[in-house]
Design a protein around this motif. Sequence first.
Motif, PDB file in Angstrom:
ATOM      1  N   UNK A 123       0.704  -1.100  -0.092  1.00 48.38           N
ATOM      2  CA  UNK A 123      -0.547   0.137   0.252  1.00 48.38           C
ATOM      3  C   UNK A 123       0.842   1.224  -0.013  1.00 48.38           C
ATOM      4  N   UNK A 124       0.053   2.466   0.088  1.00 50.05           N
ATOM      5  CA  UNK A 124       0.733   3.684   0.135  1.00 50.05           C
ATOM      6  C   UNK A 124       0.965   3.702   1.242  1.00 50.05           C
ATOM      7  N   UNK A 125       1.258   4.479   2.604  1.00 51.13           N
ATOM      8  CA  UNK A 125       1.740   4.832   3.753  1.00 51.13           C
ATOM      9  C   UNK A 125       1.217   6.591   3.839  1.00 51.13           C
ATOM     10  N   UNK A 126       0.896   7.371   4.916  1.00 52.98           N
ATOM     11  CA  UNK A 126       0.331   8.591   4.791  1.00 52.98           C
ATOM     12  C   UNK A 126       0.160   9.039   5.777  1.00 52.98           C
ATOM     13  N   UNK A 127       0.806   9.936   5.811  1.00 55.78           N
ATOM     14  CA  UNK A 127       1.645  10.158   6.880  1.00 55.78           C
ATOM     15  C   UNK A 127       1.412  12.146   6.821  1.00 55.78           C
ATOM     16  N   UNK A 128       0.689  12.271   7.865  1.00 55.81           N
ATOM     17  CA  UNK A 128       0.386  12.367   8.293  1.00 55.81           C
ATOM     18  C   UNK A 128      -1.392  12.117   8.422  1.00 55.81           C
ATOM     19  N   UNK A 129      -2.050  11.707   8.493  1.00 57.34           N
ATOM     20  CA  UNK A 129      -3.641  11.276   7.406  1.00 57.34           C
ATOM     21  C   UNK A 129      -3.965  12.523   7.502  1.00 57.34           C
ATOM     22  N   UNK A 130      -4.356  13.574   5.873  1.00 64.23           N
ATOM     23  CA  UNK A 130      -5.229  13.590   6.004  1.00 64.23           C
ATOM     24  C   UNK A 130      -6.783  13.481   6.594  1.00 64.23           C
ATOM     25  N   UNK A 131      -7.210  14.766   6.845  1.00 65.75           N
ATOM     26  CA  UNK A 131      -8.860  14.943   7.716  1.00 65.75           C
ATOM     27  C   UNK A 131      -9.398  14.805   6.269  1.00 65.75           C
ATOM     28  N   UNK A 132     -10.440  13.161   5.790  1.00 64.11           N
ATOM     29  CA  UNK A 132     -11.307  13.259   5.061  1.00 64.11           C
ATOM     30  C   UNK A 132     -12.575  13.124   4.781  1.00 64.11           C
TER      31      UNK A 132
END
Length: 161
Positions: A123-132
Amino acid sequence: MKRDLVKRPSVPSVAVPLLTCLVTLGTLTAWTATGNAGRPAELSVSEGRVLIPTGTEATAAFFNLRNTGGADDVLTGVTGPTGHRAMLSRTVDIGHNARSMAMVRAATIPAGGTLTMTPTTLDVMVSPPPRLAPGDRLTFTLHFRDSPSRTVGARAVRPGG
């Protein structure tokens, strides 16, 4: 006056290597003419999914990559939305029914095959997570060893959705 006799090669001893060369050349010509030689990777990427975060550390995005070309290519990295790091990662089993994340440098998209990212594989880890919120879209750029970079969207979905 003494004459040196030059022995000429027999027809079979010349014919076998010559015939072998002609068959090889004909086979390579046919292989090239059918488009099998030197066909580069031809990649397509479908719109991805990004999980609505449940925590504050990271979330994950997933894409399906297809290679209809004649050569493998390699996904070498991902650029995520501004202000967020995006890294290739893989879920690894660490024993006793526990799993952990491990960063991955690259992933191969095989010739004539696909690379499918899932929550339990790559997967593609996204950090910090955006508000979605459900349906929101993020833009990612996927970078490859041989092919041009591809910019693709990912739609926000709830985990398990």
